[in-house]
Design a protein around this motif. Structure first.
Motif, PDB file in Angstrom:
ATOM      1  N   SER A  96       0.834  -1.207   0.000  1.00 18.00           N
ATOM      2  CA  SER A  96       0.000   0.000   0.000  1.00 18.00           C
ATOM      3  C   SER A  96       0.868   1.256   0.000  1.00 18.00           C
ATOM      4  CB  SER A  96      -0.933   0.004   1.218  1.00 18.00           C
ATOM      5  OG  SER A  96      -1.991   0.906   1.010  1.00 18.00           O
TER       6      SER A  96
ATOM      7  N   THR B  58      -0.550   8.960  -1.290  1.00 17.79           N
ATOM      8  CA  THR B  58      -0.149   9.919  -2.323  1.00 17.79           C
ATOM      9  C   THR B  58       0.302  11.249  -1.714  1.00 17.79           C
ATOM     10  OG1 THR B  58      -1.736   8.927  -3.811  1.00 17.79           O
ATOM     11  CG2 THR B  58      -0.955  11.082  -4.423  1.00 17.79           C
TER      12      THR B  58
ATOM     13  N   GLY C 260      -7.659  11.005   8.566  1.00 17.62           N
ATOM     14  CA  GLY C 260      -8.363  10.009   7.739  1.00 17.62           C
ATOM     15  C   GLY C 260      -7.385   8.998   7.158  1.00 17.62           C
ATOM     16  N   ASN C 261      -6.278   9.489   6.620  1.00 17.67           N
ATOM     17  CA  ASN C 261      -5.248   8.583   6.088  1.00 17.67           C
ATOM     18  C   ASN C 261      -4.694   7.696   7.204  1.00 17.67           C
ATOM     19  OD1 ASN C 261      -3.981  11.387   4.244  1.00 17.67           O
ATOM     20  ND2 ASN C 261      -5.198   9.726   3.401  1.00 17.67           N
TER      21      ASN C 261
ATOM     22  N   GLY D 197      -7.633   5.185   8.313  1.00 17.80           N
ATOM     23  CA  GLY D 197      -8.015   4.266   7.241  1.00 17.80           C
ATOM     24  C   GLY D 197      -6.868   3.398   6.744  1.00 17.80           C
TER      25      GLY D 197
ATOM     26  N   TYR E  15      -4.079   7.122 -13.589  1.00 20.64           N
ATOM     27  CA  TYR E  15      -3.747   6.934 -12.173  1.00 20.64           C
ATOM     28  C   TYR E  15      -4.040   5.517 -11.631  1.00 20.64           C
ATOM     29  CZ  TYR E  15      -4.546   8.389  -7.194  1.00 20.64           C
ATOM     30  OH  TYR E  15      -4.564   8.508  -5.832  1.00 20.64           O
TER      31      TYR E  15
ATOM     32  N   MET F 286      -1.568   2.498 -10.092  1.00 25.47           N
ATOM     33  CA  MET F 286      -1.864   1.874  -8.804  1.00 25.47           C
ATOM     34  C   MET F 286      -1.926   0.343  -8.948  1.00 25.47           C
ATOM     35  SD  MET F 286      -4.815   3.037  -6.213  1.00 25.47           S
ATOM     36  CE  MET F 286      -5.438   1.895  -4.981  1.00 25.47           C
TER      37      MET F 286
ATOM     38  N   ASP G 253       1.587  -0.864  -8.985  1.00 21.27           N
ATOM     39  CA  ASP G 253       2.182  -0.880  -7.633  1.00 21.27           C
ATOM     40  C   ASP G 253       1.847  -2.181  -6.919  1.00 21.27           C
ATOM     41  OD1 ASP G 253       2.788   1.827  -8.056  1.00 21.27           O
ATOM     42  OD2 ASP G 253       1.000   2.535  -6.991  1.00 21.27           O
TER      43      ASP G 253
ATOM     44  N   VAL H 281      -6.375  -0.434   2.601  1.00 21.25           N
ATOM     45  CA  VAL H 281      -6.787   0.899   2.131  1.00 21.25           C
ATOM     46  C   VAL H 281      -8.097   1.309   2.807  1.00 21.25           C
ATOM     47  CG1 VAL H 281      -5.791   0.959  -0.215  1.00 21.25           C
ATOM     48  CG2 VAL H 281      -7.934  -0.258   0.178  1.00 21.25           C
ATOM     49  N   GLY H 282      -8.439   2.583   2.638  1.00 22.47           N
ATOM     50  CA  GLY H 282      -9.748   3.073   3.056  1.00 22.47           C
ATOM     51  C   GLY H 282     -10.781   2.759   1.975  1.00 22.47           C
TER      52      GLY H 282
ATOM     53  N   ASP I 228     -12.530   4.573  -0.018  1.00 21.35           N
ATOM     54  CA  ASP I 228     -12.510   5.297  -1.299  1.00 21.35           C
ATOM     55  C   ASP I 228     -11.647   4.611  -2.356  1.00 21.35           C
ATOM     56  OD1 ASP I 228     -10.248   5.924   0.290  1.00 21.35           O
ATOM     57  OD2 ASP I 228      -9.850   7.681  -0.936  1.00 21.35           O
ATOM     58  N   GLN I 229     -10.795   3.664  -1.951  1.00 24.41           N
ATOM     59  CA  GLN I 229      -9.923   3.006  -2.935  1.00 24.41           C
ATOM     60  C   GLN I 229     -10.493   1.687  -3.455  1.00 24.41           C
ATOM     61  OE1 GLN I 229      -7.291   4.410  -4.310  1.00 24.41           O
ATOM     62  NE2 GLN I 229      -7.593   6.208  -3.022  1.00 24.41           N
TER      63      GLN I 229
ATOM     64  N   ALA J 191     -13.036   3.121   7.944  1.00 26.90           N
ATOM     65  CA  ALA J 191     -12.621   3.045   6.536  1.00 26.90           C
ATOM     66  C   ALA J 191     -12.990   4.327   5.774  1.00 26.90           C
ATOM     67  CB  ALA J 191     -13.245   1.837   5.860  1.00 26.90           C
TER      68      ALA J 191
ATOM     69  N   ILE K  76     -13.339   8.189   7.182  1.00 28.74           N
ATOM     70  CA  ILE K  76     -13.460   9.280   8.151  1.00 28.74           C
ATOM     71  C   ILE K  76     -13.975  10.498   7.383  1.00 28.74           C
ATOM     72  CG2 ILE K  76     -12.140  10.769   9.737  1.00 28.74           C
ATOM     73  CD1 ILE K  76     -12.440   7.845  10.709  1.00 28.74           C
TER      74      ILE K  76
ATOM     75  N   MET L 270     -13.071  12.965   4.668  1.00 25.89           N
ATOM     76  CA  MET L 270     -11.995  13.892   5.018  1.00 25.89           C
ATOM     77  C   MET L 270     -10.908  13.735   3.958  1.00 25.89           C
ATOM     78  SD  MET L 270      -9.620  13.993   8.479  1.00 25.89           S
ATOM     79  CE  MET L 270     -10.872  14.563   9.609  1.00 25.89           C
TER      80      MET L 270
ATOM     81  N   LYS M 126      -7.140  15.245   2.115  1.00 22.72           N
ATOM     82  CA  LYS M 126      -5.989  16.125   2.239  1.00 22.72           C
ATOM     83  C   LYS M 126      -5.956  17.172   1.136  1.00 22.72           C
ATOM     84  CE  LYS M 126      -2.899  12.361   1.091  1.00 22.72           C
ATOM     85  NZ  LYS M 126      -3.294  11.776  -0.187  1.00 22.72           N
TER      86      LYS M 126
HETATM   87  P1  TYM Z   1      -4.625   8.534  -0.669  1.00 30.25           P
HETATM   88  O1  TYM Z   1      -3.291   9.177  -0.577  1.00 30.25           O
HETATM   89  O2  TYM Z   1      -5.758   9.338  -1.143  1.00 30.25           O
HETATM   90  O3  TYM Z   1      -4.995   7.931   0.717  1.00 30.25           O
HETATM   91  C1  TYM Z   1      -4.087   7.087   1.412  1.00 30.25           C
HETATM   92  C2  TYM Z   1      -4.865   6.035   2.170  1.00 30.25           C
HETATM   93  O4  TYM Z   1      -5.733   6.666   3.101  1.00 30.25           O
HETATM   94  C3  TYM Z   1      -7.066   6.227   2.889  1.00 30.25           C
HETATM   95  N1  TYM Z   1      -7.967   7.354   3.175  1.00 30.25           N
HETATM   96  C4  TYM Z   1      -8.925   7.330   4.086  1.00 30.25           C
HETATM   97  N2  TYM Z   1      -9.331   6.384   4.941  1.00 30.25           N
HETATM   98  C5  TYM Z   1     -10.353   6.687   5.765  1.00 30.25           C
HETATM   99  N3  TYM Z   1     -10.972   7.898   5.768  1.00 30.25           N
HETATM  100  C6  TYM Z   1     -10.598   8.879   4.934  1.00 30.25           C
HETATM  101  N4  TYM Z   1     -11.206  10.057   4.944  1.00 30.25           N
HETATM  102  C7  TYM Z   1      -9.524   8.617   4.039  1.00 30.25           C
HETATM  103  N5  TYM Z   1      -8.912   9.353   3.087  1.00 30.25           N
HETATM  104  C8  TYM Z   1      -7.977   8.556   2.559  1.00 30.25           C
HETATM  105  C9  TYM Z   1      -7.124   5.824   1.434  1.00 30.25           C
HETATM  106  O5  TYM Z   1      -8.186   4.938   1.180  1.00 30.25           O
HETATM  107  C10 TYM Z   1      -5.774   5.199   1.243  1.00 30.25           C
HETATM  108  O6  TYM Z   1      -5.756   3.869   1.698  1.00 30.25           O
HETATM  109  N6  TYM Z   1      -4.083   5.930  -4.820  1.00 30.25           N
HETATM  110  C11 TYM Z   1      -3.859   5.892  -3.410  1.00 30.25           C
HETATM  111  C12 TYM Z   1      -2.410   5.654  -3.059  1.00 30.25           C
HETATM  112  C13 TYM Z   1      -1.840   4.473  -3.731  1.00 30.25           C
HETATM  113  C14 TYM Z   1      -2.048   3.114  -3.365  1.00 30.25           C
HETATM  114  C15 TYM Z   1      -1.317   2.354  -4.299  1.00 30.25           C
HETATM  115  C16 TYM Z   1      -2.753   2.524  -2.325  1.00 30.25           C
HETATM  116  C17 TYM Z   1      -1.036   4.483  -4.823  1.00 30.25           C
HETATM  117  N7  TYM Z   1      -0.718   3.232  -5.154  1.00 30.25           N
HETATM  118  C18 TYM Z   1      -1.300   0.967  -4.226  1.00 30.25           C
HETATM  119  C19 TYM Z   1      -2.713   1.127  -2.266  1.00 30.25           C
HETATM  120  C20 TYM Z   1      -2.000   0.365  -3.196  1.00 30.25           C
HETATM  121  C21 TYM Z   1      -4.282   7.222  -2.806  1.00 30.25           C
HETATM  122  O7  TYM Z   1      -4.272   8.226  -3.451  1.00 30.25           O
HETATM  123  O8  TYM Z   1      -4.534   7.198  -1.509  1.00 30.25           O
END
Ligand code: TYM
Length: 337
Positions: A8, A11, A19-20, A23, A133, A137, A140, A151-152, A154-155, A189, A191, A201, A203
């Motif tokens: 994982s 970004t 949240g990050n 989650g 994008y 991913m 990766d 992951v949270g 949204d993924q 998962a 926030i 939530m 960033k």
């Molecule tokens: P990113 O940077 O938006 O978020 C990173 C991780 O945090 C989780 N997340 C949340 N969880 C709960 N509540 C929230 N409000 C919240 N906001 C974000 C996301 O679900 C994520 O797990 N594309 C991905 C990064 C990525 C990735 C990958 C993840 C790139 N390659 C390969 C897993 C596997 C991203 O932009 O996450």
């Protein structure tokens, strides 16, 4: 028996938020003993929307230091910078050639982010990286034969696409990838935004009051929680549909204290929103204070650079083998290796 593998990343488009943490990052740390963890800073994903280079650099440096400050242990997890392992981009191209534009156009995040870009810069300039994008991913993840992707919520859609691409490649060219599953926490998962609890939530929000960044000043954190949107009922009950703001605070408390939602409800029974906010605030401050202290200690340390180098080397070994296998099966190597 070999440990199952988790892959994982986060970004670098902004400051890492609570949240990050809840989650994703918290789970990386909690699961690093049990799983073979590959965790990277997704800096290549960080340029899919326009960003100033000094801001990007700063975000990357902060993310790296925060990973370790939050408790990722370089002796347990393989921690690295995405762009240090060039196979991520290389595989991404091969997968791009096996992905339909329609699949990518359907991604909710692409739709949201591209419409936000259109309305904010007033131009029609949508970088194609934003569309691609999820393919990066997928690379990766597939590159390391991940069993699970923490992951949270949204993924979720991106992981489903990863599975489809992986399955397509296996059936078209021969078995090359393990098909991964997502791993989302039961609580936390998604926030929510503190000012608009109908949204997650984020960033990349324009309103700093809507999120808590792990590096926010402690007084600021308290103010943000105090001004979190609730409702006028003054009843502390977990009801995400009708009481999203209060339910969000309950969720945050539950995750940070490691107690069930029911126990949180019981704890706050007959108390008012003022008490709820004070307690959530104290829990968040208890979380952030040691993280911020550790962060300051390691931010400029040479040790972090060494850890990253070791991480990239280890990741590269795996990635190199996999990309060669893929090239052979796709027919890119004119001589079979
Ligand atoms: P990113 O940077 O938006 O978020 C990173 C991780 O945090 C989780 N997340 C949340 N969880 C709960 N509540 C929230 N409000 C919240 N906001 C974000 C996301 O679900 C994520 O797990 N594309 C991905 C990064 C990525 C990735 C990958 C993840 C790139 N390659 C390969 C897993 C596997 C991203 O932009 O996450």
């Amino acid at each position: 028996m070999d440990k199952k593998r988790m892959v994982s990343g986060i970004t670098t488009t902004g400051k890492i938020t609570l949240g990050n943490y809840i989650g994703a990052l918290k789970n990386f740390v909690e699961l690093q003993d049990e799983y073979d963890m590959y965790i990277f800073v997704a800096n290549l994903h960080g340029i899919t929307t326009p960003i100033e280079k000094e801001v990007l650099r700063q975000n990357i440096k902060q993310a790296i230091a925060l990973y370790f400050a939050c408790g990722l242990d370089p002796n347990k997890a393989t921690v690295f910078l995405q762009s240090d392992v060039s196979e991520h981009s290389e595989l991404s191209w091969i997968l791009t050639c096996n992905t339909n534009i329609g699949e990518l156009n359907r991604m909710t995040q692409f739709k949201d982010k591209s419409s936000k870009l259109k309305s904010s810069n007033g131009t029609e300039f949508i970088p194609s990286g934003l569309l691609m994008y999820p393919v990066l991913m997928a690379s990766d993840i597939l590159l390391y034969d991940a069993d699970l992707v923490p992951v949270g919520k949204d993924q979720k859609q991106h992981i489903e696409l990863t599975r489809s691409i992986g399955e397509r490649m296996n059936s078209k060219y021969g078995q090359m990838f393990k098909i991964p599953e997502e791993y989302t926490p039961k609580v936390g998962a998604k926030i929510l935004d503190l000012q608009d609890p109908t949204k997650k939530m984020s960033k990349s929000s324009d309103n700093p009051k809507s999120y808590i960044a792990l590096l926010d000043n402690i007084d600021e954190v308290k103010r943000k929680i105090k001004s979190a949107v609730t409702d006028s009922e003054n009843l502390i009950k977990f009801d995400p549909e009708n009481k999203p703001g209060v339910s969000n605070l309950i969720t945050i408390y539950s995750c940070l204290k490691n107690i069930s939602i029911e126990d949180v409800e019981e704890f706050f029974k007959e108390k008012d929103y003022g008490v709820l906010k004070d307690e959530v605030s104290a829990a968040v401050v208890d979380l952030l204070t040691p993280i911020q202290n550790k962060y300051k200690e390691i931010y400029n340390s040479k040790q972090v650079e060494e850890w990253l180098e070791i991480g990239a080397k280890k990741a590269k070994e795996k990635a190199f083998k996999k990309i060669n296998k893929v090239k052979n099966l796709v027919g890119l190597n004119y001589k079979k290796k």
